[in-house]
Motif scaffolding. Sequence first.
Motif, short mmCIF file in Angstrom:
data_model
loop_
_atom_site.label_atom_id
_atom_site.label_comp_id
_atom_site.label_asym_id
_atom_site.label_seq_id
_atom_site.Cartn_x
_atom_site.Cartn_y
_atom_site.Cartn_z
N ASP A 358 -12.75 9.02 5.31
CA ASP A 358 -11.99 8.45 6.42
C ASP A 358 -11.59 9.49 7.46
O ASP A 358 -11.65 9.24 8.66
CB ASP A 358 -10.73 7.82 5.80
N ALA A 359 -11.18 10.66 6.96
CA ALA A 359 -10.51 11.60 7.87
C ALA A 359 -10.67 13.01 7.31
O ALA A 359 -11.74 13.36 6.82
CB ALA A 359 -9.04 11.19 8.01
N ASP A 361 -9.16 14.01 4.74
CA ASP A 361 -9.14 13.84 3.29
C ASP A 361 -10.42 13.11 2.88
O ASP A 361 -11.22 12.73 3.73
CB ASP A 361 -7.89 13.05 2.86
N TYR A 365 -11.57 3.98 2.89
CA TYR A 365 -10.66 2.84 3.05
C TYR A 365 -11.35 1.70 3.78
O TYR A 365 -12.05 1.93 4.78
CB TYR A 365 -9.43 3.26 3.87
N GLY A 510 -4.12 8.00 1.75
CA GLY A 510 -3.60 7.19 2.85
C GLY A 510 -3.11 5.86 2.34
O GLY A 510 -3.74 5.25 1.48
N SER A 511 -1.97 5.42 2.86
CA SER A 511 -1.46 4.14 2.37
C SER A 511 -1.99 2.98 3.20
O SER A 511 -2.38 1.97 2.65
CB SER A 511 0.07 4.15 2.35
N TYR A 512 -2.03 3.15 4.50
CA TYR A 512 -2.53 2.10 5.40
C TYR A 512 -1.94 0.73 5.08
O TYR A 512 -2.64 -0.22 4.75
CB TYR A 512 -4.06 2.05 5.39
N TRP A 557 -6.21 0.03 13.86
CA TRP A 557 -6.61 -0.15 12.47
C TRP A 557 -5.75 -1.21 11.78
O TRP A 557 -6.20 -1.91 10.89
CB TRP A 557 -6.64 1.16 11.67
N TRP A 613 1.97 9.19 15.22
CA TRP A 613 0.76 9.66 14.50
C TRP A 613 -0.47 8.94 15.05
O TRP A 613 -0.52 7.72 15.06
CB TRP A 613 0.94 9.36 13.01
N TYR A 720 -1.41 18.23 9.95
CA TYR A 720 -2.29 17.05 9.76
C TYR A 720 -1.78 15.83 10.50
O TYR A 720 -2.55 14.93 10.79
CB TYR A 720 -2.52 16.75 8.27
N GLU A 724 -5.33 16.11 12.69
CA GLU A 724 -6.35 15.58 11.78
C GLU A 724 -7.40 14.84 12.60
O GLU A 724 -7.21 14.53 13.78
CB GLU A 724 -5.71 14.64 10.74
N TYR A 728 -12.03 6.45 12.78
CA TYR A 728 -11.64 5.34 13.65
C TYR A 728 -11.06 5.80 14.99
O TYR A 728 -10.90 5.00 15.89
CB TYR A 728 -10.68 4.38 12.93
N TRP A 729 -10.72 7.09 15.09
CA TRP A 729 -10.35 7.61 16.42
C TRP A 729 -11.64 7.90 17.20
O TRP A 729 -11.73 7.61 18.39
CB TRP A 729 -9.47 8.87 16.29
#
Length: 741
Positions: A358-359, A361, A365, A510-512, A557, A613, A720, A724, A728-729
């Motif tokens: 994802d990123a 990390d 997701y 990530g919790s998202y 997102w 963020w 981060y 980070e 999706y960015w």
Amino acid sequence: MKRILICILSLALTMACVLIYRHLSKNTDTPAAGASPTAEAVHTPLVSADPYLTSPFALGSYAPIEPDNTTGFETGWYTQTSVGSLVEDFSYEDKNITVVSGGTDINGAAFYRDGIPFVNGTSYTINFTVSSSVSRTIQVIALNAVTGEVLASSSFSVTDTPTAQSFTFSMTSNSTYNGRLSFKIGNDGTEASQSEHTIYFSSIRIVPSVWITDVKTNQFSYFTDAEKRCTFSYDAGDVFDVINTATGEVIYTGAIVNKIYSDATKETDCYGDFTNVTAPGTYAVHSQIGTSSYTFSIGTEAYAELDNSLLRMISMQRCGSDIDSSWALDMSHAMCHTDTATIYGTEETLDVTGGWHDAGDYGRYIKTGAKTVNDLLFSYMGNPNLYSDSTNGPDSNNGIADILDEARYELEWMLKMQDSDGGVYNKVLTTGLADTILPEEDTQKMWVLEKETASTADFAGSMAIAALAYKNIDAEFANTCLDAAVSAYSYLKDHPDLYDAKNPDDITGGSYIESSDTDGRFTAAIALYIATEKAEYLDDAKAYYAKDDTCANGIYWNTNGGYGRYLYLVKCIDEKDTDFYSSMMKSLAAEAGTVLAMEQGNSYNASLTAYTWGSNGITSDNGILLAMYYDMTNDMAYLQAAYEQVSYLLGRNSLHTSFVSGIGTYSPKDVHSRIAKAKSTILPGALVGGPNASREDPVTIAMADTVPAAKTYSDSFDSYSTNEIAVYWNSSLIHLLSKLR
Ligand code: 9MR
Ligand code: 9MR
Ligand code: ZN
């Protein structure tokens, strides 16, 4: 008068034609031919008809406004006299001063400005044009306004013929950022200078041997047709020049305008507008007092390179395949996360290899993957001609546009995340966050986390959108996606209430978390309606909207009803006389209007009121909303505002930073990417999260309290929450650019 009218009319006509042409040429689609997974397609491609002609908004009511580049400046030039009086008549470029009485000596009257940087070791050329209604002598002095120390001085005879004058001095004293340039216009000893007379100054420029690069522009490239602005600190003078850096020629001059204080930056800034410069080339902006921008270009071509770089970054996030040095260069690494994963709370294992990290990390997701896929597919569907099969990516030259290859890489993984009842597991995480190691060295146990309605809804939307996008590319795959969407949607019908799973306590990642899934259900329903032409899905979409009209908002997102809303507006233009169609237009108008207001209220024209963020991703997402509204209305203000989001992200911001690594003169080098860090290299083409005033990492927490919101950013791995990177960015910026190119 008649001639003027004809001129205006023909201008308006030309404008209208250009706009219509733009629209038609932008909104081409692949020809719809055969291979439909459903019956005969009654719905047309993504942009079905020319929305300009069928738009509910008046034709030609919005033409680009020629910016007025002569007024709105707030002068920093002052006059001073010990006797009598002086009369000022100032424009941004001309300074006419009537001396009523010259006093007893040359110091009896002066015209000056402060705030000029004079740096030790730099030489300065002072250029100006001057004439006077009487022949006389003036004296020009450069001094340190704080200490009073005279740095240089020179005298000039002035006649009624405007004459370009110039003098150069080398600065050998201590540097000052509060230098003064003073023109002494008092009594020079002659009678003429004691009588009432007028002195005319113009084109005053301070030209240093070394420029201070303090003028903020898009550091990369301004789109040819775009609004083009740059930001000056408040004391940069009254006027700026645009220089063609190839020839050194001044090709444009305008006023520095709109002095304004912003709490988000704690700066007082002005801007300059050079929208009227449209010739492709390489340029720099110079202020009157000797500050400069970095070199940038004007022209749309450069964006193909940026696009490829943004897409390649997403390819570098691929999990479970070789990241080959032939295209990934220093970012290459071996296949990772190839084991099966265990469904949390069970002994059952699943093959969920593939997809994107994802990123920074190594989590994978559904929610963010779905947003990324939507952006890539919308980019392609809206403007397929932009996307080639030879971007030097992992699947180049396979006969399919690389952007579609990339979306499919994730879609294949998403399919593995669906259970037989249609429900979708929300993420794959390892027991703990990996250390700063390569992903192939991260051999912790992998967990598949529980099914939830929010992820299932996002999945259903992306799969149905994929069914549309791949219909004419790979009918079998399109069918697979459609089946998956249908079964995910039926799971949603069986689970009408939101279920949004939290990470188990012993799993970090990530919790998202989302607070609603209606937006996801809404987009899924619309996309399924278009893909299957079954009215039941449209009825559902209407019902979701009737219950909660915010469900059609957002392309973030977490809130993503805006994908469905746009799909409906462009694909179902034949339904435009229905109440629902006009509801969708109103919904888009309201959301885009809110974004526009933020853009207009922000001193750098970023569509932000708060810096949280991922503020850069939000800026880009907002740019897409603006461009979506432009698509439906041709309202130029929204298109220009969309362009401004790109300029903000690429350097016209208070940090004077291009937020895409490797793009522009000054961009992030130490982004939060475990792979880049482990390989001690720079990940190119990544849009970083950007300023986050909430301070959610050790670096920003340690910053002084006085650091303003828009500057709460650090180009360091440990920051981060601001530096980070995320798929999706990047996809958001690709999507935004697809609407501007
Ligand atoms: O690398 C992690 C990043 O992807 C997350 O966005 C961030 C917040 O959850 O956490 C990062 O990991 C850090 C962890 O939270 C604290 N220890 C240091 C980790 C790496 O810098
Ligand atoms: O982009 C996410 C942002 O909207 C959230 O506010 C933030 C905190 O929950 O998380 C961001 O996503 C990060 C995720 O939690 C962990 N992996 C890296 C993501 C990007 O920084
Ligand atoms: Zn991996």
